[in-house]
Design a protein around this motif. Structure first.
Motif, PDB file in Angstrom:
ATOM      1  N   LYS A 148       0.721  -1.102  -0.017  1.00  0.00           N
ATOM      2  CA  LYS A 148      -0.071   0.297  -0.029  1.00  0.00           C
ATOM      3  C   LYS A 148       0.937   1.337   0.093  1.00  0.00           C
ATOM      4  CE  LYS A 148      -3.911   0.393   2.209  1.00  0.00           C
ATOM      5  NZ  LYS A 148      -4.775   0.615   3.090  1.00  0.00           N
ATOM      6  N   ARG A 149       0.474   2.156  -0.553  1.00  0.00           N
ATOM      7  CA  ARG A 149       0.999   3.675  -0.543  1.00  0.00           C
ATOM      8  C   ARG A 149       0.978   4.081   0.876  1.00  0.00           C
ATOM      9  NH1 ARG A 149      -1.476   5.533  -4.127  1.00  0.00           N
ATOM     10  NH2 ARG A 149       0.162   5.822  -6.020  1.00  0.00           N
ATOM     11  N   ASN A 150      -0.020   4.143   1.534  1.00  0.00           N
ATOM     12  CA  ASN A 150      -0.309   4.494   2.881  1.00  0.00           C
ATOM     13  C   ASN A 150      -0.628   3.353   3.850  1.00  0.00           C
ATOM     14  OD1 ASN A 150       0.204   7.527   2.159  1.00  0.00           O
ATOM     15  ND2 ASN A 150      -1.656   7.333   1.148  1.00  0.00           N
ATOM     16  N   PRO A 151       0.387   2.600   4.169  1.00  0.00           N
ATOM     17  CA  PRO A 151      -0.191   1.816   5.090  1.00  0.00           C
ATOM     18  C   PRO A 151      -1.265   2.003   6.230  1.00  0.00           C
ATOM     19  CG  PRO A 151       2.240   1.486   4.560  1.00  0.00           C
ATOM     20  CD  PRO A 151       1.810   2.807   4.315  1.00  0.00           C
ATOM     21  N   GLY A 152      -2.180   1.412   6.444  1.00  0.00           N
ATOM     22  CA  GLY A 152      -3.065   1.453   7.524  1.00  0.00           C
ATOM     23  C   GLY A 152      -4.047   2.727   7.299  1.00  0.00           C
ATOM     24  N   ALA A 153      -3.916   3.750   6.300  1.00  0.00           N
ATOM     25  CA  ALA A 153      -4.871   4.645   5.916  1.00  0.00           C
ATOM     26  C   ALA A 153      -6.050   4.413   5.055  1.00  0.00           C
ATOM     27  CB  ALA A 153      -4.006   5.764   5.193  1.00  0.00           C
ATOM     28  N   GLY A 154      -7.157   4.985   5.124  1.00  0.00           N
ATOM     29  CA  GLY A 154      -8.109   4.668   4.119  1.00  0.00           C
ATOM     30  C   GLY A 154      -8.882   3.447   4.370  1.00  0.00           C
ATOM     31  N   ASP A 155     -10.017   3.401   3.746  1.00  0.00           N
ATOM     32  CA  ASP A 155     -10.940   2.463   3.852  1.00  0.00           C
ATOM     33  C   ASP A 155     -10.676   1.473   2.774  1.00  0.00           C
ATOM     34  OD1 ASP A 155     -12.576   3.648   5.677  1.00  0.00           O
ATOM     35  OD2 ASP A 155     -13.760   4.661   4.228  1.00  0.00           O
ATOM     36  N   ALA A 156     -10.728   0.184   3.206  1.00  0.00           N
ATOM     37  CA  ALA A 156     -10.154  -1.059   2.087  1.00  0.00           C
ATOM     38  C   ALA A 156     -11.291  -1.337   1.313  1.00  0.00           C
ATOM     39  CB  ALA A 156      -9.990  -2.212   2.995  1.00  0.00           C
ATOM     40  N   PRO A 157     -11.077  -1.491  -0.165  1.00  0.00           N
ATOM     41  CA  PRO A 157     -12.132  -1.955  -0.851  1.00  0.00           C
ATOM     42  C   PRO A 157     -12.816  -3.276  -0.350  1.00  0.00           C
ATOM     43  CG  PRO A 157      -9.976  -2.606  -1.883  1.00  0.00           C
ATOM     44  CD  PRO A 157      -9.779  -1.850  -0.755  1.00  0.00           C
ATOM     45  N   ASP A 158     -14.222  -3.384  -0.880  1.00  0.00           N
ATOM     46  CA  ASP A 158     -14.791  -4.615  -0.724  1.00  0.00           C
ATOM     47  C   ASP A 158     -14.175  -5.833  -1.008  1.00  0.00           C
ATOM     48  OD1 ASP A 158     -16.746  -3.189   0.983  1.00  0.00           O
ATOM     49  OD2 ASP A 158     -17.960  -3.217  -0.782  1.00  0.00           O
ATOM     50  N   PRO A 159     -13.682  -6.738  -0.263  1.00  0.00           N
ATOM     51  CA  PRO A 159     -12.953  -7.857  -0.894  1.00  0.00           C
ATOM     52  C   PRO A 159     -13.823  -8.731  -1.913  1.00  0.00           C
ATOM     53  CG  PRO A 159     -13.733  -8.422   1.448  1.00  0.00           C
ATOM     54  CD  PRO A 159     -13.922  -7.018   1.005  1.00  0.00           C
ATOM     55  N   VAL A 160     -12.993  -9.012  -3.013  1.00  0.00           N
ATOM     56  CA  VAL A 160     -13.630  -9.767  -4.159  1.00  0.00           C
ATOM     57  C   VAL A 160     -12.601 -10.700  -4.517  1.00  0.00           C
ATOM     58  CG1 VAL A 160     -14.406  -9.692  -6.530  1.00  0.00           C
ATOM     59  CG2 VAL A 160     -15.052  -7.765  -5.016  1.00  0.00           C
ATOM     60  N   VAL A 161     -12.586 -11.997  -4.188  1.00  0.00           N
ATOM     61  CA  VAL A 161     -11.630 -13.054  -4.664  1.00  0.00           C
ATOM     62  C   VAL A 161     -12.638 -13.996  -5.620  1.00  0.00           C
ATOM     63  CG1 VAL A 161     -10.699 -15.141  -3.781  1.00  0.00           C
ATOM     64  CG2 VAL A 161     -10.970 -13.169  -2.250  1.00  0.00           C
ATOM     65  N   PRO A 162     -11.774 -13.990  -6.743  1.00  0.00           N
ATOM     66  CA  PRO A 162     -12.502 -14.699  -7.768  1.00  0.00           C
ATOM     67  C   PRO A 162     -12.313 -15.846  -7.734  1.00  0.00           C
ATOM     68  CG  PRO A 162     -10.237 -14.013  -8.646  1.00  0.00           C
ATOM     69  CD  PRO A 162     -10.541 -13.271  -7.067  1.00  0.00           C
ATOM     70  N   GLU A 163     -13.547 -16.876  -8.268  1.00  0.00           N
ATOM     71  CA  GLU A 163     -13.589 -18.181  -8.237  1.00  0.00           C
ATOM     72  C   GLU A 163     -12.793 -18.793  -9.472  1.00  0.00           C
ATOM     73  OE1 GLU A 163     -17.585 -19.932  -7.851  1.00  0.00           O
ATOM     74  OE2 GLU A 163     -17.858 -18.843  -6.342  1.00  0.00           O
ATOM     75  N   LEU A 164     -11.884 -19.555  -9.316  1.00  0.00           N
ATOM     76  CA  LEU A 164     -10.847 -19.954 -10.498  1.00  0.00           C
ATOM     77  C   LEU A 164     -10.910 -21.519 -10.422  1.00  0.00           C
ATOM     78  CD1 LEU A 164      -7.722 -17.747  -9.590  1.00  0.00           C
ATOM     79  CD2 LEU A 164      -9.703 -17.436 -11.482  1.00  0.00           C
ATOM     80  N   ALA A 165     -10.777 -21.948 -11.777  1.00  0.00           N
ATOM     81  CA  ALA A 165     -10.844 -23.361 -11.993  1.00  0.00           C
ATOM     82  C   ALA A 165      -9.856 -24.174 -11.294  1.00  0.00           C
ATOM     83  CB  ALA A 165     -11.204 -23.708 -13.590  1.00  0.00           C
ATOM     84  N   ARG A 166     -10.078 -25.196 -10.878  1.00  0.00           N
ATOM     85  CA  ARG A 166      -8.777 -26.223 -10.257  1.00  0.00           C
ATOM     86  C   ARG A 166      -7.695 -26.571 -11.263  1.00  0.00           C
ATOM     87  NH1 ARG A 166      -9.002 -27.822  -5.101  1.00  0.00           N
ATOM     88  NH2 ARG A 166      -7.957 -29.535  -5.459  1.00  0.00           N
ATOM     89  N   ALA A 167      -8.440 -26.603 -12.408  1.00  0.00           N
ATOM     90  CA  ALA A 167      -7.635 -27.232 -13.533  1.00  0.00           C
ATOM     91  C   ALA A 167      -8.237 -26.764 -15.021  1.00  0.00           C
ATOM     92  CB  ALA A 167      -7.282 -28.782 -13.713  1.00  0.00           C
ATOM     93  N   VAL A 168      -7.285 -26.682 -15.787  1.00  0.00           N
ATOM     94  CA  VAL A 168      -7.875 -26.414 -17.302  1.00  0.00           C
ATOM     95  C   VAL A 168      -8.495 -27.722 -17.791  1.00  0.00           C
ATOM     96  CG1 VAL A 168      -7.412 -25.694 -19.728  1.00  0.00           C
ATOM     97  CG2 VAL A 168      -6.207 -24.601 -17.740  1.00  0.00           C
ATOM     98  N   ALA A 169      -9.662 -27.639 -18.215  1.00  0.00           N
ATOM     99  CA  ALA A 169     -10.159 -28.728 -18.816  1.00  0.00           C
ATOM    100  C   ALA A 169      -9.499 -29.333 -19.872  1.00  0.00           C
ATOM    101  CB  ALA A 169     -11.853 -28.488 -19.149  1.00  0.00           C
ATOM    102  N   ALA A 170      -9.405 -30.934 -20.131  1.00  0.00           N
ATOM    103  CA  ALA A 170      -8.457 -31.225 -21.076  1.00  0.00           C
ATOM    104  C   ALA A 170      -8.977 -31.018 -22.499  1.00  0.00           C
ATOM    105  CB  ALA A 170      -8.629 -32.703 -21.166  1.00  0.00           C
TER     106      ALA A 170
END
Length: 344
Positions: A148-170
């Motif tokens: 972060k540019r300013n550690p500890g400062a400002g509101d954090a964005p709402d967390p968005v963690v993408p759902e990713l495939a465990r493997a590329v389908a053959a």
């Protein structure tokens, strides 16, 4: 201000698309340097004549060289202020890269999550590499921890963690147009082992090792135009060490895997990967592989083999991966899950 300090975690926006500078025209020089930096001996990438016998018009640029070139474009915008590159998923090689082509990259921000310490956050991006004909040659997801540019400062964005495939389908793997392994020359390739000779669950010790030198790592990282500060400026780490570029470890381990997997000719899918522990100059890298899966492709003479490639420091226990606590053993540097094409 005309200089660019690089992006910090606060500078990313979900859904943002970033077009990266600078386009790169690829030549045979990249291949020569790649083979000088790593013990790479894959016949399909070494010999035009071997490649023609396999249905291609010439030897393409090594699959991982193409990956590094596309990846390097993204660094000034994505990971210049990175603490660490954390992982990969959903990677596909969509077309071979040939000398003379010009590559460029774009990335879309698909996830953001600030760390609990307030000093950094994780950014997920989906990157695509294109050639001058607007044809996609490569795509992958990676996530990276950014200061972060300013550690500890400002509101954090709402967390968005993408759902990713465990493997590329053959069925989603792309076999390059024209590629076949009919009449494949196993003598010239270096080993007799074909797709049917490998069993799911089989583990292969690749025997050899390479001690990493500081100069080689920095030359390789500059070759890919990777500008991440932790790879060059020793003042960016409290221990005063330059962190070895994770891609350097990937290429070393992949090259070492020739001994036992010489006929795993082309990487076409990247299912997942983690840089488990930091690597520094002076470490000796060794590698082992595990066969995770096998699949047919639309080309009868070409099979797909899914491999776990693990790079470890010298002195690691045989086939070391995780400790009793479930965490990576401290000697493990890389855990990479990929698909490759192999003659049947």
């Amino acid at each position: 201000m005309k200089t660019n300090p690089g992006r910090f975690f606060e500078d990313y926006r979900l859904g943002e698309v970033i077009a990266h500078a600078v386009p790169r025209t690829v030549s045979g020089g990249e291949r020569a340097l790649y083979h000088a930096l790593y013990p790479a001996r894959g016949a399909l990438y070494s010999s035009d004549e071997f490649a023609r016998a396999c249905g291609l018009h010439a030897a393409p640029i090594d699959d991982l060289a193409a990956f590094h070139l596309v990846f390097g474009k993204t660094v000034p915008d994505i990971s210049l202020n990175a603490v660490a590159n954390l992982g990969y998923a959903e990677g596909r090689w969509l077309a071979p890269v040939w000398p003379g082509e010009t590559l460029r990259s774009k990335s879309e921000v698909i996830g953001l999550k600030q760390n609990s310490n307030g000093k950094s956050g994780v950014v997920w991006v989906r990157t695509t590499g294109w050639n001058e004909h607007d044809r996609k040659v490569l795509e992958y997801v990676r996530w990276v921890m950014v200061r972060k540019r300013n550690p500890g400062a400002g509101d954090a964005p709402d967390p968005v963690v993408p759902e990713l495939a465990r493997a590329v389908a053959a069925e989603d793997l792309v076999v390059p147009e024209g590629l076949h392994f009919e009449g494949y020359d196993y003598t010239l390739a270096g080993e007799p082992h074909r797709w049917g000779d490998y069993e799911i669950g089989e583990k292969i010790d690749h025997v050899d090792g390479v001690t990493i030198e500081e100069a080689e790592h920095m030359l390789a990282t500059r070759l890919w135009q990777n500008t991440a500060k932790v790879h060059f400026d020793a003042t960016n780490r409290p221990d005063g060490k330059r962190l070895i570029y994770g891609g350097h470890v990937i290429s070393l381990a992949r090259a070492l895997s020739f001994n036992g997997l010489a006929n795993a000719q082309m990487i076409v899918g990247l299912n997942g990967g983690a840089h488990a522990n930091p690597c520094f100059a002076g470490d000796t890298v060794r590698a082992w592989s595990e066969v995770l899966d096998k699949a047919e492709t639309g080309v009868p003479s070409v099979g797909a083999i899914r491999l776990r490639l693990v790079a470890v420091k010298h002195g690691a226990a045989p086939f070391a991966l995780r400790g009793e606590d479930g965490k990576y053993a401290p000697e493990v540097l890389l855990d990479l899950d990929y698909w490759a094409l192999m003659p049947r």
